[in-house]
Motif scaffolding. Sequence first.
Motif, mmCIF file in Angstrom:
data_model
loop_
_atom_site.group_PDB
_atom_site.id
_atom_site.type_symbol
_atom_site.label_atom_id
_atom_site.label_comp_id
_atom_site.label_asym_id
_atom_site.label_seq_id
_atom_site.Cartn_x
_atom_site.Cartn_y
_atom_site.Cartn_z
ATOM 1 N N GLU A 1 0.850 -0.972 -0.398
ATOM 2 C CA GLU A 1 0.358 -0.087 -0.128
ATOM 3 C C GLU A 1 0.723 1.164 0.001
ATOM 4 O O GLU A 1 0.211 1.842 -0.090
ATOM 5 C CB GLU A 1 -0.912 -0.170 1.310
ATOM 6 N N ALA A 2 1.975 1.307 0.596
ATOM 7 C CA ALA A 2 3.459 2.242 -0.321
ATOM 8 C C ALA A 2 3.610 2.561 -0.874
ATOM 9 O O ALA A 2 4.313 3.989 -1.313
ATOM 10 C CB ALA A 2 3.831 2.364 1.203
ATOM 11 N N GLN A 3 3.818 1.569 -1.478
ATOM 12 C CA GLN A 3 4.678 2.033 -3.234
ATOM 13 C C GLN A 3 4.183 3.025 -3.514
ATOM 14 O O GLN A 3 5.436 3.152 -4.087
ATOM 15 C CB GLN A 3 3.951 -0.021 -3.694
ATOM 16 N N PRO A 4 3.340 3.391 -3.958
ATOM 17 C CA PRO A 4 3.235 4.524 -4.337
ATOM 18 C C PRO A 4 3.529 5.828 -4.019
ATOM 19 O O PRO A 4 4.429 7.008 -4.581
ATOM 20 C CB PRO A 4 1.486 4.688 -4.846
ATOM 21 N N TRP B 1 2.481 13.394 0.387
ATOM 22 C CA TRP B 1 3.595 13.513 0.639
ATOM 23 C C TRP B 1 4.569 14.425 -0.296
ATOM 24 O O TRP B 1 5.779 14.619 0.140
ATOM 25 C CB TRP B 1 3.729 12.223 0.420
ATOM 26 N N ALA B 2 3.650 14.787 -1.496
ATOM 27 C CA ALA B 2 4.451 15.308 -2.632
ATOM 28 C C ALA B 2 5.222 17.425 -1.700
ATOM 29 O O ALA B 2 5.331 17.668 -2.499
ATOM 30 C CB ALA B 2 3.418 14.996 -4.353
ATOM 31 N N LEU C 1 8.866 9.680 -3.169
ATOM 32 C CA LEU C 1 9.887 9.431 -2.948
ATOM 33 C C LEU C 1 11.007 9.513 -2.863
ATOM 34 O O LEU C 1 11.678 10.209 -2.536
ATOM 35 C CB LEU C 1 10.313 8.393 -1.371
ATOM 36 N N ALA C 2 11.596 9.084 -4.354
ATOM 37 C CA ALA C 2 11.877 9.867 -5.364
ATOM 38 C C ALA C 2 12.851 11.013 -5.211
ATOM 39 O O ALA C 2 14.086 11.510 -5.411
ATOM 40 C CB ALA C 2 12.484 8.285 -6.498
ATOM 41 N N GLY C 3 11.480 11.504 -5.917
ATOM 42 C CA GLY C 3 11.194 12.967 -6.440
ATOM 43 C C GLY C 3 11.740 13.746 -5.036
ATOM 44 O O GLY C 3 12.477 15.200 -4.813
#
Length: 445
Positions: A353-356, A417-418, A361-363
Amino acid sequence: MRLRTSYRQILSISAPIMLGSAAQNVVALSDSVFLYHLSEEDFASIGFVGVFYLVIAAIGYGFSRGGQIMIARRAGEEALEEVGRTFYSMVYFELALAVVMFFIMQYGCYYFFGLFVNSEVVFTKSLEYLDTRSWGVFFSYTGVAVIALYTGVARTTFIIVDTVILGIVNIALNYGLIFGHWGLPAMGIAGAGLASTIAEIVAFAVFMVYIFFDREAHRYRLFKLPNVDLELIRQQYKLALPIVAQSFVGLGSWFVFFGIVENLGERELAITNLVRMVYLILSIPTWGFASGVNTLVSNFIGQRKRQAVVPIIWKTAKICWLTTMIITLPVVLFPHELLYPLLGGADMSLITEAQPVFYVLAGILTAFSIGSVYFNGMAGTGATFFGLIIQTICAVVYLAYIYIVVNHTNLGLPWAWASEILYWIVMMGIVLWYMRSQRWHGLEV
């Protein structure tokens, strides 16, 4: 000590600080991993109260940064006799501050958490954690002063050893005190707090032994306890207060973010805590390079080499981003495989569920690795008050964005998170403008 602008110099200073400045990250990670295996409620609770304690730790760390900048400046000027006076002024202030923070955690958090937390389980467990964790603040605050000393004089190697000891003791005691192994009581989340406190006491004691046998300590006059110098404390306070306010605004915004997410439910809070835990691991290089560039910039200005400041910040930002991406991309692309050793179990649905959010997170880490180095480079020039203004502007934009996304849209956690990307992009733009304006050339520390 006169430093150079080479990549080798950057790495030699920053690599040990990566672990030293990540001490609280190591403790928070250890607490979260063990509580993940205890229950989802405990895991969700440590996500909330763990961020709160990071704010407390950041306040002490922020005040030590003022001392670090001054020590690095004195080292660049080769005025080593002033290093000890600056260090002890920092220690005196940190101890006084620790007393205040201890009483806040012991007696004020019951009312403060009531303003944010709806879940009775999260509320109760958060207070249980702080009841044992709050005692560590005295050793945490004094410890960051010692780290600031050795970072300021660019002698950072032993920081690695001390942080490894901190991590080993914390992990061992977490295993014993959370689950009740080795004849120790099964204390649950309160055991995690006690384990972290004892680990900080041990790490502090080890560093004191190292200082006792350090031959260079005599040059810094560390064995001569000076009188309280209120004027020197005031200078450090004036320099560090904006840094502390920056940390408070930055991590405080993160704390509010967790409070808003908690309103969505304990499952969403648990997912967010998982992402936070991964974020803490992957941000370790950035903390090291950011603290290292702080010392480098202040040292070069002490050598009257202001023309080297912007190039050294850019070099540090490049190597920081590259190091961060080397460890980030595998985790983002293959989270199940790489996180299984830490979180392994039959139910891996939390990671799924946290994958998206991991993709986001990479950004975040791209913007964070570059923006944080530039921001801390600017702080090394002494422009800490302007840094506070920048951080306040960014925090307002950040919180407004989160509030709208969480409360008035159905975009979900990835878009919430964005907000971190938006935060660091805005900050980076303002810092770049300031550094190119050369307004920092006339600042004195």
